[in-house]
Every structure is written in C-alpha cells, then in structure tokens.
Design an enzyme around this catalytic site. Sequence first.
Site, PDB file in Angstrom:
ATOM      1  N   ALA A  71      13.718  58.190  31.674  1.00 39.56           N
ATOM      2  CA  ALA A  71      12.743  58.063  30.589  1.00 39.56           C
ATOM      3  C   ALA A  71      13.537  57.810  29.313  1.00 39.56           C
ATOM      4  O   ALA A  71      14.737  58.099  29.247  1.00 39.56           O
ATOM      5  CB  ALA A  71      11.935  59.343  30.490  1.00 39.56           C
TER       6      ALA A  71
ATOM      7  N   GLY B 201      13.834  59.504  35.367  1.00 39.28           N
ATOM      8  CA  GLY B 201      12.708  58.617  35.665  1.00 39.28           C
ATOM      9  C   GLY B 201      13.090  57.429  36.538  1.00 39.28           C
ATOM     10  O   GLY B 201      12.237  56.857  37.215  1.00 39.28           O
TER      11      GLY B 201
ATOM     12  N   GLU C 126      13.014  58.728  39.943  1.00 35.08           N
ATOM     13  CA  GLU C 126      11.590  58.974  40.236  1.00 35.08           C
ATOM     14  C   GLU C 126      10.855  57.668  40.537  1.00 35.08           C
ATOM     15  O   GLU C 126       9.990  57.620  41.408  1.00 35.08           O
ATOM     16  CB  GLU C 126      10.955  59.702  39.046  1.00 35.08           C
ATOM     17  CG  GLU C 126      11.477  61.142  38.939  1.00 35.08           C
ATOM     18  CD  GLU C 126      11.095  61.827  37.637  1.00 35.08           C
ATOM     19  OE1 GLU C 126      11.382  61.255  36.561  1.00 35.08           O
ATOM     20  OE2 GLU C 126      10.506  62.917  37.695  1.00 35.08           O
TER      21      GLU C 126
ATOM     22  N   GLU D   2      17.510  66.094  34.083  1.00 34.35           N
ATOM     23  CA  GLU D   2      16.587  66.628  33.072  1.00 34.35           C
ATOM     24  C   GLU D   2      16.912  68.028  32.583  1.00 34.35           C
ATOM     25  O   GLU D   2      16.812  68.304  31.382  1.00 34.35           O
ATOM     26  CB  GLU D   2      15.141  66.596  33.601  1.00 34.35           C
ATOM     27  CG  GLU D   2      14.538  65.216  33.682  1.00 34.35           C
ATOM     28  CD  GLU D   2      14.790  64.509  35.003  1.00 34.35           C
ATOM     29  OE1 GLU D   2      15.685  64.948  35.761  1.00 34.35           O
ATOM     30  OE2 GLU D   2      14.098  63.528  35.285  1.00 34.35           O
TER      31      GLU D   2
HETATM   32  N1  DAK Z   1      17.067  56.764  27.162  1.00 32.19           N
HETATM   33  C1  DAK Z   1      17.387  56.064  26.033  1.00 32.19           C
HETATM   34  N2  DAK Z   1      18.523  55.372  25.889  1.00 32.19           N
HETATM   35  C2  DAK Z   1      19.393  55.386  26.896  1.00 32.19           C
HETATM   36  C3  DAK Z   1      19.149  56.086  28.094  1.00 32.19           C
HETATM   37  C4  DAK Z   1      17.898  56.801  28.216  1.00 32.19           C
HETATM   38  N3  DAK Z   1      17.560  57.454  29.330  1.00 32.19           N
HETATM   39  N4  DAK Z   1      20.198  55.914  28.912  1.00 32.19           N
HETATM   40  C5  DAK Z   1      21.074  55.133  28.251  1.00 32.19           C
HETATM   41  N5  DAK Z   1      20.602  54.811  27.042  1.00 32.19           N
HETATM   42  C6  DAK Z   1      21.242  53.991  26.019  1.00 32.19           C
HETATM   43  C7  DAK Z   1      22.377  54.745  25.346  1.00 32.19           C
HETATM   44  O1  DAK Z   1      21.879  55.582  24.319  1.00 32.19           O
HETATM   45  C8  DAK Z   1      23.206  53.593  24.800  1.00 32.19           C
HETATM   46  O2  DAK Z   1      22.580  53.110  23.634  1.00 32.19           O
HETATM   47  P1  DAK Z   1      23.481  52.637  22.353  1.00 32.19           P
HETATM   48  O3  DAK Z   1      24.327  53.786  22.023  1.00 32.19           O
HETATM   49  O4  DAK Z   1      24.249  51.448  22.889  1.00 32.19           O
HETATM   50  O5  DAK Z   1      22.461  52.264  21.329  1.00 32.19           O
HETATM   51  C9  DAK Z   1      23.047  52.520  25.868  1.00 32.19           C
HETATM   52  O6  DAK Z   1      21.874  52.871  26.616  1.00 32.19           O
HETATM   53  C10 DAK Z   1      24.210  52.467  26.825  1.00 32.19           C
HETATM   54  O7  DAK Z   1      24.404  53.777  27.331  1.00 32.19           O
HETATM   55  P2  DAK Z   1      25.844  54.509  27.299  1.00 32.19           P
HETATM   56  O8  DAK Z   1      26.675  54.023  26.159  1.00 32.19           O
HETATM   57  O9  DAK Z   1      25.587  55.965  27.410  1.00 32.19           O
HETATM   58  O10 DAK Z   1      26.478  53.935  28.645  1.00 32.19           O
HETATM   59  P3  DAK Z   1      27.538  54.634  29.591  1.00 32.19           P
HETATM   60  O11 DAK Z   1      27.960  53.606  30.560  1.00 32.19           O
HETATM   61  O12 DAK Z   1      28.612  55.321  28.792  1.00 32.19           O
HETATM   62  O13 DAK Z   1      26.735  55.776  30.371  1.00 32.19           O
HETATM   63  C11 DAK Z   1      24.837  56.687  31.587  1.00 32.19           C
HETATM   64  C12 DAK Z   1      25.713  55.413  31.257  1.00 32.19           C
HETATM   65  C13 DAK Z   1      23.644  56.213  32.421  1.00 32.19           C
HETATM   66  C14 DAK Z   1      25.672  57.659  32.403  1.00 32.19           C
HETATM   67  C15 DAK Z   1      24.406  57.349  30.247  1.00 32.19           C
HETATM   68  O14 DAK Z   1      23.804  56.326  29.436  1.00 32.19           O
HETATM   69  C16 DAK Z   1      23.391  58.422  30.450  1.00 32.19           C
HETATM   70  O15 DAK Z   1      23.748  59.536  30.832  1.00 32.19           O
HETATM   71  N6  DAK Z   1      22.111  58.125  30.134  1.00 32.19           N
HETATM   72  C17 DAK Z   1      21.068  59.122  30.152  1.00 32.19           C
HETATM   73  C18 DAK Z   1      20.696  59.434  31.562  1.00 32.19           C
HETATM   74  C19 DAK Z   1      19.620  60.498  31.614  1.00 32.19           C
HETATM   75  O16 DAK Z   1      19.863  61.653  31.216  1.00 32.19           O
HETATM   76  N7  DAK Z   1      18.505  60.128  32.132  1.00 32.19           N
HETATM   77  C20 DAK Z   1      17.415  61.032  32.321  1.00 32.19           C
HETATM   78  C21 DAK Z   1      16.503  60.874  31.188  1.00 32.19           C
HETATM   79  S1  DAK Z   1      15.344  62.175  31.209  1.00 32.19           S
HETATM   80  C22 DAK Z   1       8.367  64.072  31.138  1.00 32.19           C
HETATM   81  C23 DAK Z   1       8.324  62.716  31.372  1.00 32.19           C
HETATM   82  C24 DAK Z   1       9.434  62.089  31.879  1.00 32.19           C
HETATM   83  C25 DAK Z   1      10.592  62.784  32.108  1.00 32.19           C
HETATM   84  C26 DAK Z   1      10.614  64.140  31.857  1.00 32.19           C
HETATM   85  C27 DAK Z   1       9.515  64.787  31.381  1.00 32.19           C
HETATM   86  N8  DAK Z   1       7.247  64.734  30.624  1.00 32.19           N
HETATM   87  C28 DAK Z   1       6.369  64.065  29.785  1.00 32.19           C
HETATM   88  C29 DAK Z   1       7.041  66.122  30.871  1.00 32.19           C
HETATM   89  C30 DAK Z   1      11.747  62.100  32.545  1.00 32.19           C
HETATM   90  C31 DAK Z   1      12.926  62.443  32.026  1.00 32.19           C
HETATM   91  C32 DAK Z   1      14.099  61.623  32.157  1.00 32.19           C
HETATM   92  O17 DAK Z   1      14.132  60.621  32.823  1.00 32.19           O
END
Ligand code: DAK
Length: 259
Positions: free
Chosen positions: A64, A109, A112, A132
Amino acid sequence: MDKVLLEKDGNIAVITINNPKALNALSTEVLQDLEAAVNDVKNDDDIYAVIVTGAGNKSFVAGADIAEMKDKTVEEAAEYGRFGNKVFREIETMNKPVIAAVNGFALGGGNELAMACDIRLAADTAVFGQPEVGLGITPGFGGTQRLARLVPTGIAKEILYTARNIKAPKALEIGLVNALYPAEELLDAAKKMAKGIAKNAPKAVAASKAAINKGLDGTMDEGINVEVEEFSNCFATEDQKYGMDCFLNKVKDKQFKNK
Ligand code: DAK
C-alpha cells in the site's frame, strides 16, 4: 487509466500495475485504475484468462502507498482498507482465472494482491513479505486471512509477526507460489499457462474456480453441494455438448466458444 495498463492478446489480458516511481505501490489512484481494468476484463466475453504483473523489473507491488496512508484517520484507514479489499475480492471472485506474475517485490499489499489471484508464478529474484507490523499496522488488504489459508498457519504467523521478507525459493517451498522462472522468462511462462487454460471451456474453468472458492469457505458437504450445482449447470452450455462431441468424434483441435 495510466496507473494500470491493460493489454489484450487474443483471449488473454495482461494487467500491469504502473506506478514505478513508488515501486508500484497501491495508491488510491492505482486501486481505482485496477478496479476499472478488472471490470473491463470481467465483462469481456473474449477474455478467458488474466495475468497481473508489475511494471519494470524490480517490483511487482511494494505494498500500500505508505506516503498516502501515513496521516489517515481511523475512518479514512477503514475506507481505504474497504476499497482495497473490494478490488481484491473482485479479482478473487472474477469469473475467469487470474495468474499473478510476480516480477519482484511483493510486499504488504503486493503480496496480498498476489494472494487474491488464483495462481502465483514468480521470478526467481522475487521477494515476498508482510512488513506491516514494522510500520505499526496490521495487513489491511486480506493478508491475515489469505496467507493463513494458503500456507501452514504457523508459517503465516511467523511471516506476519516477524515482518521478515522471504526470498522466492522459500516462497516456493512453503507453497506461496506455484513455480519460479528466470525474471526474463516469467511473463512468457505466465502467458503460456494462461493460453493453456484458455484452450479449455471458459465457463467450465469459471465454474471450477467458483466451486473451489465457495467450497473453501464452508464444510465438505456444502462444498460438494456447490460442486454438484456448478457441474450440472455446465450441461446447459454449448461448450459441454461441443467438448464431449469432440471427444467422441476424436477431434483434437477444439475451439470452445464460451457459450
Ligand atoms: N509506499 C510508498 N512509496 C514506496 C513504497 C510504498 N509501499 N515502497 C517504495 N516506495 C518508494 C520509496 O519511498 C522510494 O521513493 P523515493 O524516495 O525515490 O521518492 C521509491 O519507492 C524507491 O524505493 P527505495 O528507494 O526504498 O528502493 P530500495 O530498492 O532501496 O528498497 C524496498 C526497495 C521495496 C525494499 C523498499 O522500498 C521498501 O521497503 N518499501 C516499503 C515496503 C513495505 O513496507 N510495504 C508494505 C507497505 S504497508 C490497511 C490497508 C492496507 C494495508 C494495511 C492496512 N488498512 C486500511 C487497515 C497495507 C499495508 C501495506 O502494504
């Protein structure tokens, strides 16, 4: 619709999540475009199988959109969660098979979304996880439910509680994905599988999907009743008569009509 690309090739559709600056994160805009693409293929009688993948070679979907989510209120978070779940449920219950071609990060997400698809094929470089709890939230697009149904409960809990990512070979070992391919071969492999599925009677494939999904939600007796209903309904289709005629007349090159 530019955050999601929709391409049709014969009886196959490819839906590509296209938000590469954020590694294909699921902003509301992406989810809206995804819903539009899903509705398009769902209502297209010439599409028999669907592939979902991510743009670029690094990420399927990195979750997400954290930037968009950060300042949400409880009500706004619930609305976002409901919308994402609605779109994913539309994929899961769509009247055609959906293959996820997981071409890189499938986190939160992203995992998911892959789990809402019927079949997951992945690049051998793909990375899966539910990070998460490390962000102070639970999974919100069905992760607590689908992961625990797809892999052993203890493994699902380990993935969710530790928030540790797992690599493609581990995802294969626990049954989260069906098969791995070199990244450059993944989409072709997904298309080959989709085309193989599309050679069969589309209504029978859709009925099998419905029977499996509905059956998993109930008891064995309920599931058997669903199967009897889906099976018998096939006898109202032209493709059932045609498929059996082909067998009896030794016709090998079948062309089902989705009728
Ligand atoms: N959201 C927004 N931006 C993201 C992102 C994300 N999930 N993942 C990556 N980006 C962005 C980064 O901020 C960066 O942006 P800039 O700095 O260039 O502006 C760009 O993409 C490139 O990312 P990185 O520089 O971090 O790239 P790396 O190769 O170093 O790392 C990575 C890749 C995938 C390991 C890292 O980007 C990462 O850890 N990303 C986040 C992964 C994550 O935690 N995903 C889970 C998100 S939470 C709910 C509804 C939905 C959900 C929960 C609750 N409710 C309403 C109750 C769902 C939750 C999730 O999915």
